[in-house]
Write a protein that holds these residues in place. Structure first.
Motif, PDB file in Angstrom:
ATOM      1  N   ALA A 185       0.835  -1.204   0.000  1.00  0.00           N
ATOM      2  CA  ALA A 185       0.000   0.000   0.000  1.00  0.00           C
ATOM      3  C   ALA A 185       0.869   1.253   0.000  1.00  0.00           C
ATOM      4  O   ALA A 185       0.601   2.222  -0.731  1.00  0.00           O
ATOM      5  N   ALA A 186       1.918   1.230   0.815  1.00  0.00           N
ATOM      6  CA  ALA A 186       2.815   2.387   0.867  1.00  0.00           C
ATOM      7  C   ALA A 186       3.497   2.610  -0.478  1.00  0.00           C
ATOM      8  O   ALA A 186       3.641   3.759  -0.946  1.00  0.00           O
ATOM      9  N   GLU A 187       3.927   1.528  -1.135  1.00  0.00           N
ATOM     10  CA  GLU A 187       4.562   1.645  -2.451  1.00  0.00           C
ATOM     11  C   GLU A 187       3.622   2.286  -3.464  1.00  0.00           C
ATOM     12  O   GLU A 187       3.992   3.220  -4.191  1.00  0.00           O
ATOM     13  N   LEU A 188       2.390   1.772  -3.522  1.00  0.00           N
ATOM     14  CA  LEU A 188       1.440   2.257  -4.522  1.00  0.00           C
ATOM     15  C   LEU A 188       1.025   3.701  -4.257  1.00  0.00           C
ATOM     16  O   LEU A 188       0.710   4.449  -5.186  1.00  0.00           O
ATOM     17  N   LEU A 189       0.992   4.087  -2.983  1.00  0.00           N
ATOM     18  CA  LEU A 189       0.557   5.439  -2.623  1.00  0.00           C
ATOM     19  C   LEU A 189       1.733   6.406  -2.470  1.00  0.00           C
ATOM     20  O   LEU A 189       1.550   7.544  -2.017  1.00  0.00           O
ATOM     21  N   ASN A 190       2.944   5.904  -2.803  1.00  0.00           N
ATOM     22  CA  ASN A 190       4.156   6.731  -2.732  1.00  0.00           C
ATOM     23  C   ASN A 190       4.378   7.296  -1.333  1.00  0.00           C
ATOM     24  O   ASN A 190       4.718   8.469  -1.152  1.00  0.00           O
ATOM     25  N   ARG A 191       4.181   6.445  -0.347  1.00  0.00           N
ATOM     26  CA  ARG A 191       4.424   6.820   1.047  1.00  0.00           C
ATOM     27  C   ARG A 191       5.624   6.055   1.581  1.00  0.00           C
ATOM     28  O   ARG A 191       5.801   4.871   1.270  1.00  0.00           O
ATOM     29  N   ARG A 192       6.417   6.716   2.393  1.00  0.00           N
ATOM     30  CA  ARG A 192       7.595   6.083   2.973  1.00  0.00           C
ATOM     31  C   ARG A 192       7.172   5.060   4.014  1.00  0.00           C
ATOM     32  O   ARG A 192       6.270   5.291   4.809  1.00  0.00           O
ATOM     33  N   TYR A 193       7.855   3.905   4.004  1.00  0.00           N
ATOM     34  CA  TYR A 193       7.592   2.855   5.001  1.00  0.00           C
ATOM     35  C   TYR A 193       8.765   2.863   5.981  1.00  0.00           C
ATOM     36  O   TYR A 193       9.847   2.352   5.687  1.00  0.00           O
ATOM     37  N   GLY A 194       8.563   3.478   7.133  1.00  0.00           N
ATOM     38  CA  GLY A 194       9.616   3.597   8.127  1.00  0.00           C
ATOM     39  C   GLY A 194       9.588   2.488   9.140  1.00  0.00           C
ATOM     40  O   GLY A 194       8.794   1.537   9.045  1.00  0.00           O
ATOM     41  N   PRO A 195      10.445   2.572  10.168  1.00  0.00           N
ATOM     42  CA  PRO A 195      10.491   1.543  11.226  1.00  0.00           C
ATOM     43  C   PRO A 195       9.152   1.350  11.927  1.00  0.00           C
ATOM     44  O   PRO A 195       8.838   0.247  12.392  1.00  0.00           O
ATOM     45  N   ALA A 196       8.364   2.403  12.006  1.00  0.00           N
ATOM     46  CA  ALA A 196       7.061   2.311  12.668  1.00  0.00           C
ATOM     47  C   ALA A 196       5.940   2.005  11.682  1.00  0.00           C
ATOM     48  O   ALA A 196       4.759   2.029  12.043  1.00  0.00           O
ATOM     49  N   GLY A 197       6.312   1.716  10.416  1.00  0.00           N
ATOM     50  CA  GLY A 197       5.304   1.451   9.404  1.00  0.00           C
ATOM     51  C   GLY A 197       5.056   2.679   8.556  1.00  0.00           C
ATOM     52  O   GLY A 197       5.729   3.706   8.694  1.00  0.00           O
ATOM     53  N   PRO A 198       4.060   2.628   7.684  1.00  0.00           N
ATOM     54  CA  PRO A 198       3.810   3.758   6.779  1.00  0.00           C
ATOM     55  C   PRO A 198       2.914   4.812   7.418  1.00  0.00           C
ATOM     56  O   PRO A 198       2.158   4.529   8.360  1.00  0.00           O
ATOM     57  N   ASP A 199       3.011   6.031   6.907  1.00  0.00           N
ATOM     58  CA  ASP A 199       2.057   7.083   7.251  1.00  0.00           C
ATOM     59  C   ASP A 199       1.103   7.220   6.076  1.00  0.00           C
ATOM     60  O   ASP A 199       1.467   7.724   5.006  1.00  0.00           O
ATOM     61  N   LEU A 200      -0.118   6.754   6.265  1.00  0.00           N
ATOM     62  CA  LEU A 200      -1.104   6.748   5.176  1.00  0.00           C
ATOM     63  C   LEU A 200      -2.177   7.807   5.384  1.00  0.00           C
ATOM     64  O   LEU A 200      -3.252   7.734   4.786  1.00  0.00           O
ATOM     65  N   SER A 201      -1.909   8.777   6.232  1.00  0.00           N
ATOM     66  CA  SER A 201      -2.903   9.814   6.503  1.00  0.00           C
ATOM     67  C   SER A 201      -3.229  10.579   5.222  1.00  0.00           C
ATOM     68  O   SER A 201      -2.371  10.791   4.363  1.00  0.00           O
ATOM     69  N   GLY A 202      -4.493  10.950   5.098  1.00  0.00           N
ATOM     70  CA  GLY A 202      -4.946  11.670   3.914  1.00  0.00           C
ATOM     71  C   GLY A 202      -5.322  10.779   2.754  1.00  0.00           C
ATOM     72  O   GLY A 202      -5.676  11.278   1.683  1.00  0.00           O
ATOM     73  N   THR A 203      -5.254   9.450   2.955  1.00  0.00           N
ATOM     74  CA  THR A 203      -5.625   8.521   1.880  1.00  0.00           C
ATOM     75  C   THR A 203      -6.938   7.822   2.233  1.00  0.00           C
ATOM     76  O   THR A 203      -7.310   7.721   3.413  1.00  0.00           O
ATOM     77  N   ARG A 204      -7.590   7.333   1.210  1.00  0.00           N
ATOM     78  CA  ARG A 204      -8.779   6.496   1.413  1.00  0.00           C
ATOM     79  C   ARG A 204      -8.518   5.140   0.762  1.00  0.00           C
ATOM     80  O   ARG A 204      -8.119   5.085  -0.408  1.00  0.00           O
ATOM     81  N   ILE A 205      -8.733   4.071   1.521  1.00  0.00           N
ATOM     82  CA  ILE A 205      -8.473   2.718   1.030  1.00  0.00           C
ATOM     83  C   ILE A 205      -9.738   1.878   1.160  1.00  0.00           C
ATOM     84  O   ILE A 205     -10.370   1.835   2.219  1.00  0.00           O
ATOM     85  N   ALA A 206     -10.102   1.217   0.053  1.00  0.00           N
ATOM     86  CA  ALA A 206     -11.217   0.268   0.073  1.00  0.00           C
ATOM     87  C   ALA A 206     -10.674  -1.121   0.380  1.00  0.00           C
ATOM     88  O   ALA A 206      -9.744  -1.583  -0.296  1.00  0.00           O
ATOM     89  N   VAL A 207     -11.216  -1.769   1.389  1.00  0.00           N
ATOM     90  CA  VAL A 207     -10.853  -3.146   1.723  1.00  0.00           C
ATOM     91  C   VAL A 207     -12.027  -4.042   1.349  1.00  0.00           C
ATOM     92  O   VAL A 207     -13.113  -3.928   1.940  1.00  0.00           O
ATOM     93  N   LEU A 208     -11.814  -4.894   0.370  1.00  0.00           N
ATOM     94  CA  LEU A 208     -12.856  -5.811  -0.078  1.00  0.00           C
ATOM     95  C   LEU A 208     -12.597  -7.163   0.579  1.00  0.00           C
ATOM     96  O   LEU A 208     -11.647  -7.869   0.234  1.00  0.00           O
ATOM     97  N   GLY A 209     -13.444  -7.489   1.548  1.00  0.00           N
ATOM     98  CA  GLY A 209     -13.316  -8.725   2.296  1.00  0.00           C
ATOM     99  C   GLY A 209     -13.083  -8.456   3.769  1.00  0.00           C
ATOM    100  O   GLY A 209     -12.301  -7.572   4.136  1.00  0.00           O
ATOM    101  N   ALA A 210     -13.789  -9.213   4.612  1.00  0.00           N
ATOM    102  CA  ALA A 210     -13.586  -9.127   6.056  1.00  0.00           C
ATOM    103  C   ALA A 210     -13.487 -10.520   6.672  1.00  0.00           C
ATOM    104  O   ALA A 210     -12.867 -10.701   7.713  1.00  0.00           O
ATOM    105  N   THR A 211     -14.099 -11.511   6.023  1.00  0.00           N
ATOM    106  CA  THR A 211     -14.071 -12.880   6.542  1.00  0.00           C
ATOM    107  C   THR A 211     -12.736 -13.537   6.212  1.00  0.00           C
ATOM    108  O   THR A 211     -12.015 -13.106   5.317  1.00  0.00           O
ATOM    109  N   PHE A 212     -12.422 -14.629   6.929  1.00  0.00           N
ATOM    110  CA  PHE A 212     -11.127 -15.268   6.704  1.00  0.00           C
ATOM    111  C   PHE A 212     -11.109 -16.091   5.421  1.00  0.00           C
ATOM    112  O   PHE A 212     -10.040 -16.441   4.923  1.00  0.00           O
ATOM    113  N   LYS A 213     -12.291 -16.394   4.872  1.00  0.00           N
ATOM    114  CA  LYS A 213     -12.406 -17.108   3.609  1.00  0.00           C
ATOM    115  C   LYS A 213     -13.769 -16.806   3.022  1.00  0.00           C
ATOM    116  O   LYS A 213     -14.676 -16.342   3.734  1.00  0.00           O
TER     117      LYS A 213
END
Length: 474
Positions: free
Chosen positions: A336-364
């Motif tokens: 996600a960080a790569e596609l949104l051109n966000r730096r992925y640091g030691p604490a993870g990415p900062d994705l603030s200001g983005t909107r992400i659609a997650v399709l799927g919530a069940t494990f299968k």
């Protein structure tokens, strides 16, 4: 009489008379969550008199009114048909169950303990004790729940504590092998039946309790393999099977990690090695890993029990299996960080200001089960990274809201994708696999997609203008 092992020769049915005096054994299923309710309904469909028992009055009321409290294809119709026939009933009374049943199947949950990796057997203890205290005649108590090896012997001691010896109550073990989404077929047409018994009477009673399965197989010109063994082996079969499947999934996900740095394509790799009959192609789909109510907690409990028995070294590899599985969730954040051109640091990415659609919530797919679901866990991680996350799932929305109430849920796939900077497909529902990438592209703010299950047609999505990232794919 103790019977020899191994054997697949049950006692002839003419010598086995159910203690209730009924023509065939009356069956109870203690605990009517996913496991117990499915078995109770399907065995009623096979012609048995069945009672489902649970301490949750709301669950019992819903089942008694013909409503399955979870999603499992085909089960609703069977429930209503067998309630109407009178073969199936539900109760909160262990006294009623003891009076009714000849064979009592223990189907309660065995979750991971809060204080460690081992299995919590408190529900098993409560159900066995409640039943045993009310028994007034000989009966067979059969474990189906997934438990640490040695549990059946412990249940024998519990039964001995709560019932007079002259009743002759016996214990057996017969593990379940249900796959969510295919559970009706798994009960009616199992690929094997395993029973752990100590006497010819228990062996004969269990054969009688499964005769409907064998009769159905005979009408369809099929065979159902029957393995009659000892307690420990019967208990180990289920956890060994789950450990093997988890290992196979984590293996291909480990290969995905290698492919990602080497420039290979894990889908082609899996296809090539899957042609080897010694390996096979099932469970070789790389992605965000396994979840659900069985594999994660079962491999941890297996490790814990092996450690208690002094065989911890034998299962040390399962720790790495678990680590690989959990690592795949963070890989989605990296993509996600790569596609949104966000730096992925030691604490993870900062994705603030983005909107992400997650399709799927069940494990299968074909389930509403969100227990330890990678999709929902990733959605929570994306939100923690600052993104405005919009979740859609065809069946798991209600359970997802309970598990992750801080996420935003949308009523349709289109609503979730609308104005999204990135789409993450994390459960391989047919609705998502077959979606029109061009139409979805018109809704999204940015045509970027993470295929967390490698279930999309990457060529079609790329041709529709999407920047595509799969798991272990170039």
């Amino acid at each position: 009489m103790t019977i020899p092992y191994p054997t697949t020769q049950p006692l002839p049915l003419s010598t086995v008379s159910p203690p209730s005096g009924a023509a065939r054994p009356r069956l109870t299923f203690l605990g009517v969550g996913y496991l117990g309710a499915t078995y109770a309904i399907c065995f009623a469909e096979l012609g048995y008199e069945v009672m489902g028992v649970d301490v949750d009055p709301e669950r019992i009321a819903r089942l008694g009114e013909g409503e399955v409290p979870f999603h499992e294809p085909g089960l609703d119709e069977l429930l209503r048909r067998n309630l109407a026939s009178g073969r199936l009933r539900f109760s909160t009374s262990y006294e009623e169950a003891a009076e009714f049943g000849d064979v009592h199947f223990i189907c309660v949950g065995t979750p991971q303990r809060a204080d460690g990796m081992g299995a919590d057997l408190s529900y098993v203890e409560a159900s066995v004790s409640s039943l045993a205290q009310n028994l007034t005649r000989k009966a067979l108590i059969v474990g189906k729940s997934t438990v640490p090896v040695g549990t059946a012997e412990w249940i024998e001691q519990l039964v001995g504590k709560h019932t007079p010896a002259d009743l002759g109550v016996e214990v057996a073990w017969s593990p379940e092998f249900l796959q969510e989404g295919f559970a009706v077929e798994d009960v009616l047409r199992p690929n094997r039946i395993v029973v752990g018994v100590k006497s010819e009477w228990a062996n004969g009673m269990l054969y009688a309790a499964h005769k409907g399965v064998f009769d159905l197989a005979a009408t369809e010109d099929r065979e159902v393999p029957l393995v009659v063994t000892d307690f420990a082996t019967a208990e180990l079969v289920k956890v060994a099977a789950n450990a093997f499947l988890a290992t196979k999934i984590s293996f291909i996900n480990a290969m995905a990690e290698v492919c990602e740095v080497a420039g290979g394509d894990v889908t082609q790799l899996a296809k090539a090695i899957g042609y080897d009959p010694r390996i096979g192609n099932r469970f070789l789909q790389a992605g965000v890993g396994f979840g659900g109510g069985c594999l994660p907690k079962d491999i941890r409990a297996f490790q814990a029990r092996a450690q208690e028995l002094g065989a911890g070294e034998a299962l040390r590899f399962l720790h790495e299996v678990d680590l690989i599985n959990m690592r795949r969730r963070n890989r989605v954040l990296q993509l996600a960080a790569e596609l949104l051109n966000r730096r992925y640091g030691p604490a993870g990415p900062d994705l603030s200001g983005t909107r992400i659609a997650v399709l799927g919530a069940t494990f299968k797919p074909n389930s509403d089960d969100v227990r330890d679901a990678p999709a929902l866990a990733v959605a929570a991680l994306l939100r923690k990274a600052g993104s405005d996350v919009r979740v859609y799932d065809p069946q798991g929305m209600e359970n997802a809201r309970k598990a992750q109430p801080d996420l935003t849920y949308e009523a349709t796939m289109d609503d979730a994708v609308r104005d999204a900077d990135l789409v993450c497909v994390l459960t391989e529902w047919a609705d998502f696999r077959n979606a029109d990438p061009a139409a979805l592209g018109e809704l999204a703010a940015g045509r970027r997609v993470v295929d967390g299950r490698n279930c999309l047609d990457s060529t079609a999505w790329t041709q529709a203008g999407w920047e595509y990232r799969g798991m272990g794919r170039p």
